[in-house]
Design a protein around this motif. Structure first.
Motif, short mmCIF file in Angstrom:
data_model
loop_
_atom_site.label_atom_id
_atom_site.label_comp_id
_atom_site.label_asym_id
_atom_site.label_seq_id
_atom_site.Cartn_x
_atom_site.Cartn_y
_atom_site.Cartn_z
N GLU A 129 24.55 6.90 -14.25
CA GLU A 129 24.63 7.74 -15.44
C GLU A 129 25.21 6.99 -16.64
OE1 GLU A 129 26.86 11.14 -14.38
OE2 GLU A 129 25.31 12.00 -13.07
N THR A 154 25.83 7.43 -21.17
CA THR A 154 26.29 8.83 -21.13
C THR A 154 25.78 9.64 -22.31
OG1 THR A 154 28.33 8.09 -22.22
CG2 THR A 154 28.36 8.27 -19.82
N SER A 166 12.14 18.98 -25.07
CA SER A 166 13.10 18.67 -24.01
C SER A 166 13.89 17.43 -24.39
CB SER A 166 12.37 18.42 -22.69
OG SER A 166 11.47 17.34 -22.83
N ARG A 167 15.13 17.39 -23.94
CA ARG A 167 16.00 16.27 -24.26
C ARG A 167 15.62 15.06 -23.42
NH1 ARG A 167 22.62 16.47 -24.32
NH2 ARG A 167 22.96 14.39 -25.19
N LYS A 168 15.52 13.91 -24.07
CA LYS A 168 15.12 12.69 -23.37
C LYS A 168 16.27 12.17 -22.53
CE LYS A 168 11.61 11.04 -26.62
NZ LYS A 168 11.17 9.90 -27.47
N THR A 169 15.91 11.68 -21.36
CA THR A 169 16.88 11.04 -20.50
C THR A 169 16.94 9.55 -20.80
OG1 THR A 169 15.23 10.64 -18.77
CG2 THR A 169 16.41 12.76 -18.71
N LEU A 170 17.91 8.88 -20.18
CA LEU A 170 18.04 7.44 -20.38
C LEU A 170 16.80 6.70 -19.87
CD1 LEU A 170 19.75 4.97 -21.16
CD2 LEU A 170 20.77 5.05 -18.87
N TYR A 177 22.86 10.03 -23.17
CA TYR A 177 21.61 10.67 -22.76
C TYR A 177 21.79 11.54 -21.53
CZ TYR A 177 19.64 7.13 -25.84
OH TYR A 177 19.35 6.34 -26.94
N GLU A 178 23.02 11.89 -21.23
CA GLU A 178 23.28 12.73 -20.07
C GLU A 178 22.66 14.10 -20.29
OE1 GLU A 178 27.07 14.20 -17.35
OE2 GLU A 178 27.36 13.03 -19.18
N THR A 179 21.91 14.57 -19.30
CA THR A 179 21.15 15.81 -19.45
C THR A 179 21.90 17.03 -18.93
OG1 THR A 179 20.08 15.40 -17.31
CG2 THR A 179 18.94 14.62 -19.29
N SER A 180 23.02 16.85 -18.27
CA SER A 180 23.72 18.01 -17.74
C SER A 180 24.29 18.82 -18.90
CB SER A 180 24.86 17.57 -16.81
OG SER A 180 25.75 16.70 -17.50
N ASP A 217 13.75 7.87 -19.77
CA ASP A 217 12.64 8.08 -20.72
C ASP A 217 12.74 7.13 -21.92
OD1 ASP A 217 11.76 10.11 -19.09
OD2 ASP A 217 12.80 11.69 -20.21
#
Length: 519
Positions: free
Chosen positions: A186, A291, A152-156, A293-296, A158
């Motif tokens: 964000e 931005t 899974s892609r890491k968020t800011l 680490y933006e997960t959208s 995380d």
């Protein structure tokens, strides 16, 4: 005159918006993603509806289908007939001795096809709860699930939480830091002041400022900033480039936005060449470090209409088959069930309602495709010069012109052109792009499109020289000579909409760049 009640009959005609008619209108405005979701919901509720596979195009006998393009049914031959079928060697060899064949030929499924073999015992039963990938380690005993191994892609949050323990060893400090992480937007900026945080947590403001200073050292550089100036200053400090002159420049970004280079040179105490080097350094910074680490997920735009040049000089227009769902109505199933169902039962009524809904859906999809084709064909006919020569020849067009040409209502054309895209030799455009405001001609000739006029203004400003920067009045005069009648305030409005600075700001910037290039 005495009032009295009376009863009489009257016959009249009126238009009624039935639920199905309202749904058909909504189908016109749906994108292909929304349309597919709607069809999937209808298929779940209606046992007579099926979605045709796009791989082989084969359908069951007795089913009516919708092709989506011209409305003609797709014909497919019935494959897999049993006539003249001869069993192969494998079937004849395994009949009557299927149990002993794997033992004789050493061809057990657990040896040849491990995935198709029967359930295996866990190698280490005591580790089943810790390792789901172990055979027998799943909750249902079916082995591992590939979804458990997808990264899974890491968020800011995380990324920051992984770094906080290295800069804040104290547990209380880490709790305060976690509270500050929750206040990030964000872009990575801190929402809310340290005073509010201190009052909420019951800590001194100095303590919050100390923790915030440590958090501003984390990656990505610039995170936990409270303003754009502070964000740029954090990144410059990380690069060891935050000297007094650079700090003064960062504190006066409003002067930089106005291109007031003379005032900036006095405040920073540097020459023009050094100031340009400082500006180049600032352009390398990231004003929104969070931005990345933006997960959208980014959604690709899929064209609904494809336009390409035909050999005879015309345009070939077709609907994109990838955006058109193919819905089948299984009439064989309806006939088979109806024969064994009482006509007075609720099941028979439900089946007929499903058939009516399925027929309505196929007709509505066909009508939707035909309407989109009519509107797209008229747009291509009206904007033929744009497709041939570019945006300078984009004609002014409104919904009423297209609606009258195809004999439909303006609201229908508006719904069709919403969120629909056309792929042309000039690029991918939304259908709304071709509808622009008409601007009068200075010589009484044909009117001009607002989009083409904006393109002219942008081209003139791009080609201007440092010693001949065009003002808004100069642009008005040049456009008038070119046959475009436009007011000065309209030119200013178009220029600001394209994020182009004023002539004074452009002159300062171009002269500074020219002097730096000459030296």
């Amino acid at each position: 005159m005495a009032l009295a009640a009376s009863l009489f009959l009257r016959q009249s005609q009126s238009l009624v918006m039935t639920p199905q008619l309202m749904q058909s209108i909504q189908l016109l405005q749906m994108t292909h993603v929304e349309l597919n979701q709607f069809i999937e919901q209808e298929v779940e509720k209606n046992p007579l509806l099926e979605i045709a596979s796009g791989e082989d195009g084969v359908r069951e006998r007795g089913a009516d289908d919708y092709s989506g393009g011209n409305g003609d049914p797709l014909h497919a031959e019935n494959l897999g007939s049993d006539e003249g079928f001869q069993p192969d060697l494998y079937d004849s060899a395994t009949q009557g001795s299927a149990g002993s064949a794997p033992e004789i030929f050493d061809g057990g499924l657990d040896n040849v096809f491990p995935d198709d073999a029967g359930p295996r015992n866990a190698d280490a039963p005591e580790l089943i709860g810790q390792w789901k990938s172990m055979p027998g380690g799943g909750e249902d005993g079916e082995g591992y699930d590939l979804d458990d191994f997808v990264a899974s892609r890491k968020t800011l949050a995380d990324v920051l939480n992984e770094q906080i323990p290295f800069v804040l060893p104290d547990a209380i400090d880490r709790l305060i830091a976690q509270h500050l992480v929750d206040q990030l937007d964000e872009a990575g900026y801190l929402q809310g002041g340290t005073t509010e945080t201190a009052l909420k947590l019951g800590k001194p403001v100095v303590e919050i400022e100390r923790i915030l200073a440590r958090l501003q050292e984390l990656d990505p550089p610039g995170v936990f900033a409270r303003s754009l100036s502070e964000c740029l200053a954090i990144q410059l400090r990380a690069r060891d480039r935050l000297d007094p002159a650079m700090a003064m420049l960062v504190d006066n970004l409003e002067l930089l936005a106005r291109r007031d280079f003379s005032t900036l040179k006095k405040l920073c105490g540097v020459g023009e060449e050094d100031l340009l080097d400082m500006l180049a350094e600032i352009r390398k910074l990231d004003p929104k470090p969070g931005t990345r680490y933006e997960t959208s997920p980014s959604e690709a735009v899929v064209p609904d209409i494809l336009v390409r040049a035909a050999p005879d000089g015309t345009w070939h227009i077709e609907l994109n088959a990838d955006t058109l769902p193919r819905v089948l109505v299984n009439r064989e199933y309806h006939a088979a069930v109806s024969r064994h169902t009482d006509r007075n039962s609720e099941d028979y009524t439900f089946l007929n309602e499903c058939l009516q809904t399925a027929n309505w859906l196929t007709r509505s999809l066909d009508q939707r495709a035909r309407t989109i084709m009519k509107v797209a064909a008229e747009i291509v006919r009206q904007q033929d010069a744009f497709l041939m020569h570019g945006v300078d020849h984009l004609r002014p067009l409104n919904l009423k012109t297209v609606a009258e040409a195809i004999k439909m209502h303006e609201s229908t054309v508006s719904r069709v052109t919403s969120n629909k895209y056309m792929l042309t030799p000039r690029g991918l455009f939304e259908l709304k792009y071709f509808f622009t405001v008409s601007i009068g001609s200075a010589e009484g000739g044909d009117s001009h499109s607002a989009e083409s006029v904006r393109h002219r203004i942008r081209a003139m400003i791009t080609q201007e020289l440092p010693d001949a920067v065009l003002s808004d009045d100069d642009i008005v005069d040049i456009l008038r000579k070119g046959g475009v009648e436009l007011a000065r305030r309209t030119v200013a409005k178009y220029r600001e909409a394209m994020n182009i600075p004023s002539s004074v700001q452009r002159r300062r910037e171009k002269r500074a760049l020219a002097k730096a290039a000459a030296s």
